[in-house]
Design a protein around this motif. Structure first.
Motif, mmCIF file in Angstrom:
data_model
loop_
_atom_site.group_PDB
_atom_site.id
_atom_site.type_symbol
_atom_site.label_atom_id
_atom_site.label_comp_id
_atom_site.label_asym_id
_atom_site.label_seq_id
_atom_site.Cartn_x
_atom_site.Cartn_y
_atom_site.Cartn_z
ATOM 1 N N PHE A 132 0.647 -1.049 -0.004
ATOM 2 C CA PHE A 132 0.071 -0.098 -0.082
ATOM 3 C C PHE A 132 0.789 1.171 0.134
ATOM 4 C CE2 PHE A 132 -1.883 3.251 2.600
ATOM 5 C CZ PHE A 132 -2.714 3.815 1.535
ATOM 6 N N ASP A 133 1.950 1.303 0.753
ATOM 7 C CA ASP A 133 2.689 2.595 0.979
ATOM 8 C C ASP A 133 3.586 2.779 -0.503
ATOM 9 O OD1 ASP A 133 2.484 3.622 3.632
ATOM 10 O OD2 ASP A 133 3.361 1.563 4.404
ATOM 11 N N LYS A 134 3.998 1.571 -0.960
ATOM 12 C CA LYS A 134 4.458 1.775 -2.446
ATOM 13 C C LYS A 134 3.502 2.432 -3.124
ATOM 14 C CE LYS A 134 7.689 -2.199 -1.814
ATOM 15 N NZ LYS A 134 7.932 -3.393 -2.393
ATOM 16 N N ILE A 135 2.399 1.990 -3.325
ATOM 17 C CA ILE A 135 1.582 2.503 -4.453
ATOM 18 C C ILE A 135 1.195 3.739 -4.267
ATOM 19 C CG2 ILE A 135 -0.931 2.016 -5.240
ATOM 20 C CD1 ILE A 135 -0.315 -0.939 -4.844
ATOM 21 N N TRP A 136 0.879 4.196 -2.782
ATOM 22 C CA TRP A 136 0.379 5.382 -2.388
ATOM 23 C C TRP A 136 1.482 6.303 -2.727
ATOM 24 C CZ3 TRP A 136 -4.293 6.949 -0.506
ATOM 25 C CH2 TRP A 136 -4.380 8.358 0.035
ATOM 26 N N ASP A 137 2.655 6.201 -2.431
ATOM 27 C CA ASP A 137 3.722 7.340 -2.657
ATOM 28 C C ASP A 137 3.917 7.517 -3.805
ATOM 29 O OD1 ASP A 137 3.780 6.976 0.117
ATOM 30 O OD2 ASP A 137 5.718 6.098 0.504
ATOM 31 N N MET A 138 3.966 6.436 -4.790
ATOM 32 C CA MET A 138 4.292 6.575 -6.174
ATOM 33 C C MET A 138 3.193 7.519 -6.935
ATOM 34 S SD MET A 138 4.012 3.133 -8.234
ATOM 35 C CE MET A 138 4.000 3.848 -9.766
ATOM 36 N N HIS A 139 2.263 7.869 -6.129
ATOM 37 C CA HIS A 139 1.001 8.624 -6.756
ATOM 38 C C HIS A 139 0.938 10.222 -6.366
ATOM 39 C CE1 HIS A 139 -0.227 4.753 -8.373
ATOM 40 N NE2 HIS A 139 -0.724 5.346 -9.381
ATOM 41 N N VAL A 140 1.689 10.366 -5.303
ATOM 42 C CA VAL A 140 1.544 11.568 -4.597
ATOM 43 C C VAL A 140 2.092 13.137 -5.747
ATOM 44 C CG1 VAL A 140 2.354 13.051 -2.721
ATOM 45 C CG2 VAL A 140 1.808 10.672 -2.543
ATOM 46 N N VAL A 141 1.112 13.715 -6.043
ATOM 47 C CA VAL A 141 1.545 14.722 -6.902
ATOM 48 C C VAL A 141 1.890 16.167 -6.014
ATOM 49 C CG1 VAL A 141 0.684 16.541 -8.523
ATOM 50 C CG2 VAL A 141 -0.135 14.008 -8.705
ATOM 51 N N GLY A 142 1.230 16.126 -4.841
ATOM 52 C CA GLY A 142 1.714 17.392 -4.088
ATOM 53 C C GLY A 142 0.991 16.916 -2.604
#
Ligand code: SF4
Lengths: 469, 208
Positions: A8-18
């Motif tokens: 979950f952390d991996k997927i989430w973190d790679m989608h953070v725009v700002g």
């Protein structure tokens, strides 16, 4: 930067725009799914003079208002003028927005918004998928973060391909061992909810793990992730594996041959690392899970079919006690009664939880050579499911057993299109919610697996499916 | 969006745990255009009998609560379906705030998107407020958003927490999309890096 991470952390973190100072993050969205409901979102965009950023990243399905009979008559099969407007409006709105993947009422791939995307190969590991409906969590079966949004937030995704969110915490739910005969993914999720409660997942993103989960088919994993929302979590996921890749290969929206190797390498990198920490974990023994049924009006008011309705007086928590008392009064049931003695008036096999081919096969196995004692209907989750089932002759099994064989749509899951229970009527239903009035005003719903639903149809009560196998 | 600053109003108790959005608005009304007015759909099946007559014993039908603008709910309020219609119905009936020990995520966010303030207070405080407004129907509760405080009918003040940017948005009645579009350059930059990593997902607009 080599700390062990959860999937979950991996997927989430790679989608953070700002990020904002309050900790809310602007998340990039890979795909978005809508049905007839969020017309407010399109109306709003039009009024505000705003467009859609990536029209090819939204899929649209006519499902909630799709009638389940008379599909050959097209839009004329929709008797209710308001429902007709809802379906027509979706076509107008998607055309306006340039959304070409619109699976309208007469499309050969029409179906429920959480069934069709997987048939197209849309949900893929590592994605963030939003939808105008809470059961978008279904897509988590493919190792994606799928979650529902309200209409204003859908409007935001359409306009910007992003959404502001606060990051949930990861929670792991282990189901070890192997499942017994007659026990399905539906029973697993009902057992999980009975264990952790309807609020047990609030603020968390679930990862289902353990050998019993690995043993589930992709369809079973979809059932499981679908009902994560009923445990209070917005999303639930299963790590991708060979079954996931096998499912995706060759599908319309999956990576094509020349990109496959790169995609698969990326997907494999997403798995939860050894030693990653989860702030909360729960553990169930798969072998101990029995076929389940709900007896109340909340999903944690459920028990094994061989058990009895509990005495609300035995609940320590006064809130839970009061809720159970009210639920039993509404359901017209008494404490101590064996669950298997509950007589039903109708059976519904359908919904985004349990209307895929595997579900229909499981129900047909029980229905084969028997006769329905109460009205029962089977509503496939999509036109594709319907065609495949007919190729296998499942429809004949159902029809011979006296079940109705319908066209795809949400149907009696939500009583949106005329398929509903009369006040006081009791159903065994494969859908996902047993709330007061969910299947029509005054309706009484018992949530069960497809095989259990078929057993209820042929016996007129919440019978133990294991007696029919 | 109408800004929310402060509000002193009659509070109505609906203090049950796990109130789902099907109860707040049955699904069959979600096909109605907003211009139809959603006020009548609020708690429809509990508020009205099968013939469409008001049930006199339902809390919102009782005269002291008819003018309520604050709803006091139980924990996990607004669970179940993500339907934003639940908030439209509350708002259209005059509710500008809910006070509860906690909300389902969707419901809280839908409130924020529509200028309805979801106040979170400790279960014991919410229970006390619910008790007070039940004991003397028609009593008022005051909510001060800048000061992040609720004054209960008995005069006690209770501080609540809220994200600073959400607070700002409610105070100014701002729309989320406008704010995000100011970050278009960041979204563009994100996309060009992201799709180098997952090129098979590249949207049509970004293919050359
Ligand atoms: S089948 Fe039921 S739960 Fe699923 S999308 Fe349709 S209405 Fe929602």
């Amino acid at each position: 930067m080599c700390a062990a991470m959860t999937m979950f952390d991996k997927i989430w973190d790679m989608h953070v725009v700002g990020e904002r100072e309050d900790g809310e993050q602007l998340m990039y969205v890979d795909y978005n799914v809508v049905s007839e409901g969020p017309f407010y979102a399109f109306n709003g965009l039009r009024q505000e003079g705003r467009g859609v950023r990536h029209p090819d990243k939204t899929l649209a399905m006519a499902d909630h208002y799709a009638p389940t009979t008379g599909r050959d008559r097209g839009i004329d099969s929709v008797a209710d003028p308001e429902a007709r407007v809802m379906i027509e409006q979706l076509a107008v709105n998607t055309a306006w927005a340039g959304i070409t993947r619109h699976y309208g009422l007469t499309h050969p791939q029409q179906g429920i918004m959480h069934v069709v995307p997987a048939e197209l190969g849309m949900p893929q590991p590592g994605m963030i998928i939003t939808g105008a409906d809470s059961h978008t969590s279904t897509n988590g079966a493919f190792g994606a973060c799928g979650f529902g949004l309200g209409a204003s937030q859908v409007k935001h995704v359409l306009a910007t391909q992003t959404i502001w969110l606060r990051k949930p915490k990861p929670m792991r739910v282990w189901v070890d061992g192997t499942l017994g005969g007659g026990v399905s993914a539906k029973d697993v999720i009902l057992a999980i909810i009975a264990r952790i409660g309807v609020g047990g997942g609030v603020g968390f993103a679930l990862e289902y793990a353990g050998s019993a989960i690995r043993g589930l088919s992709m369809e079973g994993r979809m059932t499981l992730c679908n009902m994560s929302i009923e445990a209070g979590a917005r999303m639930g996921m299963v790590a991708p594996d060979g079954k996931t890749f096998e499912h995706l290969r060759g599908r319309e929206l999956a990576p094509q041959a020349d990109e496959w190797a790169q995609a698969e390498k990326f997907w494999r990198s997403l798995l939860t690392d050894e030693g990653a920490q989860f702030p909360r974990e729960a553990r169930l023994q798969g072998d101990a899970i029995e076929p389940m049924a709900t007896w109340g009006t909340s999903l944690d008011e459920a028990g094994p079919v061989g058990g009895r309705i509990p005495d609300p007086g035995s609940f320590a928590d006064p809130g839970r006690r009061g809720r159970a008392e009210k639920a039993l009064a509404y359901m017209g049931l008494t404490p101590g009664m064996p669950i298997a003695d509950i007589q039903v008036d109708r059976v519904f096999i359908g919904s985004c939880t349990n209307a895929r081919l595997e579900d229909l096969r499981a129900a047909a196995k029980v229905a084969r050579g028997r006769k329905a004692r109460v009205p029962a209907m089977v509503v496939p989750g999509s036109m594709t499911v319907k065609r495949r089932a007919e190729e296998e002759g499942l429809h004949e099994v159902f029809l011979r057993a006296g079940f109705e064989w319908r066209d795809p749509g949400c149907s009696m899951c939500v009583s949106a299109n005329g398929d509903r229970l009369a006040p006081g009527e009791r159903s065994a239903s494969t859908s996902n919610r047993n709330f007061e009035g969910r299947q029509g005003r005054g309706s009484r719903t018992h949530i069960v697996s497809p095989a259990m639903a078929a057993a209820a149809a042929v016996s007129g009560r919440l019978a133990d499916v294991r007696d029919f196998l | 969006m109408e800004p929310f600053v402060s509000l002193t109003a009659v509070a109505a108790p609906y203090y049950f745990a796990d109130v789902d959005t099907d109860r707040i608005i049955p699904h069959r009304f979600l096909r109605k255009p907003l211009s139809a007015g959603y006020r009548n759909f609020l708690f429809h099946d509990e508020r009205l009998d099968a013939e469409g007559r008001e049930r006199p014993d339902f809390v919102l039908n009782r005269p002291p609560y008819r003018s309520a603008r604050i709803l006091v709910g139980g924990r996990n309020f607004g669970c179940g379906s993500a339907r934003e219609g639940a908030v439209y119905a509350l708002q259209d009936r005059g509710f500008r705030a809910v006070i509860a020990p906690g909300y389902a995520d969707f419901f809280r966010e839908n409130c924020m998107q529509n200028g309805v303030l979801p106040v979170v207070l400790d279960e014991s405080i919410v229970a006390a407020i619910a008790g007070q407004i039940q004991a003397s129907p028609g009593s008022t509760v005051a909510i001060d958003l800048p000061g992040q405080a609720v004054r209960a009918p008995d005069g006690t003040r209770h501080r609540f927490e809220i994200d600073p940017s959400r607070k700002e948005q409610l105070l100014r009645g701002l729309d989320d999309i406008g704010l995000t579009l100011q970050r278009t350059a960041a979204i563009d930059a994100f996309e060009s890096a992201y799709y180098r990593r997952v090129p098979w997902l590249r949207p049509v607009a970004l293919r050359q």
